[in-house]
Design an enzyme around this catalytic site. Structure first.
Site, PDB file in Angstrom:
ATOM      1  NE  ARG A 132      32.385 -19.921-116.908  1.00  0.00           N
ATOM      2  CZ  ARG A 132      33.151 -20.110-117.965  1.00  0.00           C
ATOM      3  NH1 ARG A 132      32.605 -20.183-119.170  1.00  0.00           N
ATOM      4  NH2 ARG A 132      34.455 -20.240-117.851  1.00  0.00           N
ATOM      5  CE  LYS A 234      35.446 -23.912-117.065  1.00  0.00           C
ATOM      6  NZ  LYS A 234      35.285 -24.866-118.165  1.00  0.00           N
ATOM      7  CD  GLU A 270      29.641 -27.847-123.522  1.00  0.00           C
ATOM      8  OE1 GLU A 270      28.665 -27.177-123.154  1.00  0.00           O
ATOM      9  OE2 GLU A 270      30.747 -27.791-122.958  1.00  0.00           O
TER      10      GLU A 270
END
Ligand code: COI
Length: 387
Positions: A132, A234, A270
């Protein structure tokens, strides 16, 4: 099935030896100026034989507790990161014109190390964090560490701070990898240098509610992410923008904010710091990854565990209207774990959900935590065990 066992038999003892601490190898990596921390490092009088730091493990929450060491390495843009150093935990020195400070060129990750009864440490799917970070680095025009270096650095950081890994059943050592554009830039451009750093803190429950159900508020005034933006990355720049809505919700007594898609405002995305699932009958649904939602490692694992346990698991568009019909709602994330949602308030209407014993949430939570802590056999090769 345990995929890999790695031994670092004497690393921590070596690092904690006072002679080693004052030698040139630790805390004096010339290419990287880390400063002594003004934060007190608790109990600096430890000895090599201390199995545990002097911590009240029963009162752990999710706040920063500085530990002994942090991993640091840096490289020029487009080059490979060299072998990292374990420096004493402390402040770092950055140019005022560092890319991360001026243009938000930064990524973070989060993973947890658990201690088994036999003293070994466990990491859960650490290469997923590495992948990620690599994908995020591409999107943010940054240079990322290799998968192997990332995983090795996690192990080194966990081992060097082993006395801060809580006893079994009392929490975990949260590891926070950072990738920062540390080189100077003035005009908008990628930084010429990158720093990869991992620090650690012992943690337990993320929310102040502990393991009690959360009360979420559906946010309509602010969006978390937009189509073709960086919602799935992220990046540090996704997190400060949610603080205002989060503060507002908390001041009204809610635990956190649930975001809707920015286009139609009709579908779930989310929560500020975690993914969301709803359950109805034997079906579990979660918003599909579409570029605006973070691809959570706990989310991905819960999807797989849910199907193994016989549930129908759907990744799809989940309409906000489905919240009225759901039996259960729960959140997933590394920091959060699998957390039950007791109520959601949307347009001034509150809907309550089933929580507690016999719920799907509880079954999933027990299963994934069991795998992560080594009390349930890992048949998937998700666990990396080391000492
Ligand atoms: C995590 O779940 O580990 C995260 O990185 C979320 C963070 C906002 C605590």
């Amino acid at each position: 099935m345990i995929r890999r066992t790695v031994n670092f038999p004497s690393l921590r003892k070596l690092l904690l030896r006072p002679s080693y601490l004052s030698s040139s190898k630790i805390g004096a990596y010339n290419g990287y100026a880390s400063q002594p921390s003004p934060l007190p490092i608790p109990d600096p009088t430890y000895s090599d034989d201390d199995e545990y730091a002097n911590v009240d493990w029963d009162s752990l929450g999710f706040g920063l507790m500085p530990t002994d060491f942090m991993y640091v390495t840096k490289c020029s843009a487009g080059q490979n990161f060299g072998h990292g150093q374990l420096n004493r935990y402390g402040n770092i020195e950055l140019s005022p014109s560092a890319g991360v400070l001026n243009y938000g060129q930064g990524l973070f990750e989060g993973t947890k190390a658990y201690r088994k009864e036999n003293g070994q440490l466990l990491l859960f799917r650490p290469e997923e964090n590495a992948i990620r970070m690599k994908i995020g680095a591409e999107r943010m025009c940054m240079t990322a560490p290799s998968i192997d270096q990332f995983v090795d650095a996690l192990k080194q950081t966990a081992l060097a701070n082993k006395r801060w890994v809580p006893p079994p059943g009392k929490g975990s050592l949260y590891l926070r990898p950072l990738l920062l554009g540390s080189g100077p830039v003035l005009g908008l451009a990628p930084a010429p240098e990158y720093t990869f750093l991992i620090y650690a803190s012992p943690v337990r429950n993320y929310f102040k509610e502990g393991s009690a159900p959360l009360n979420l508020y559906v946010e309509e005034d602010f969006d978390r992410a937009s189509q073709r933006g960086t919602g799935s990355v992220k990046t540090i720049s996704n997190y400060a923008p949610v603080l205002m809505a989060q503060n507002r919700a908390k001041s009204r007594g809610f635990s956190d904010v649930l975001y809707l898609d920015s286009n139609s405002k009709k579908n779930l995305e989310e929560v500020s710091s975690c993914n969301i699932f709803i359950a109805k009958g034997k079906t579990i649904s979660t918003p599909a990854i579409s570029g605006t939602i973070l691809s959570g490692i706990t989310r991905k694992s819960v999807i797989e565990i849910g199907s193994d346990l016989g549930y129908q698991v759907e990744e799809r568009v989940v309409a906000v209207d489905e919240l009225t019909e759901a039996d259960e709602v729960f959140c997933t994330g590394t920091a959060v774990g699998v957390a039950p949602v007791g109520s959601i308030t949307y347009q001034n209407k509150r809907v309550d959900y089933k929580t507690g014993s016999g719920t799907i949430c509880q079954e999933l939570c027990k299963t994934i935590l069991g795998i992560q802590t080594g009390s349930i056999e890992d048949k998937k090769g998700w666990i990396v065990e080391f000492d």
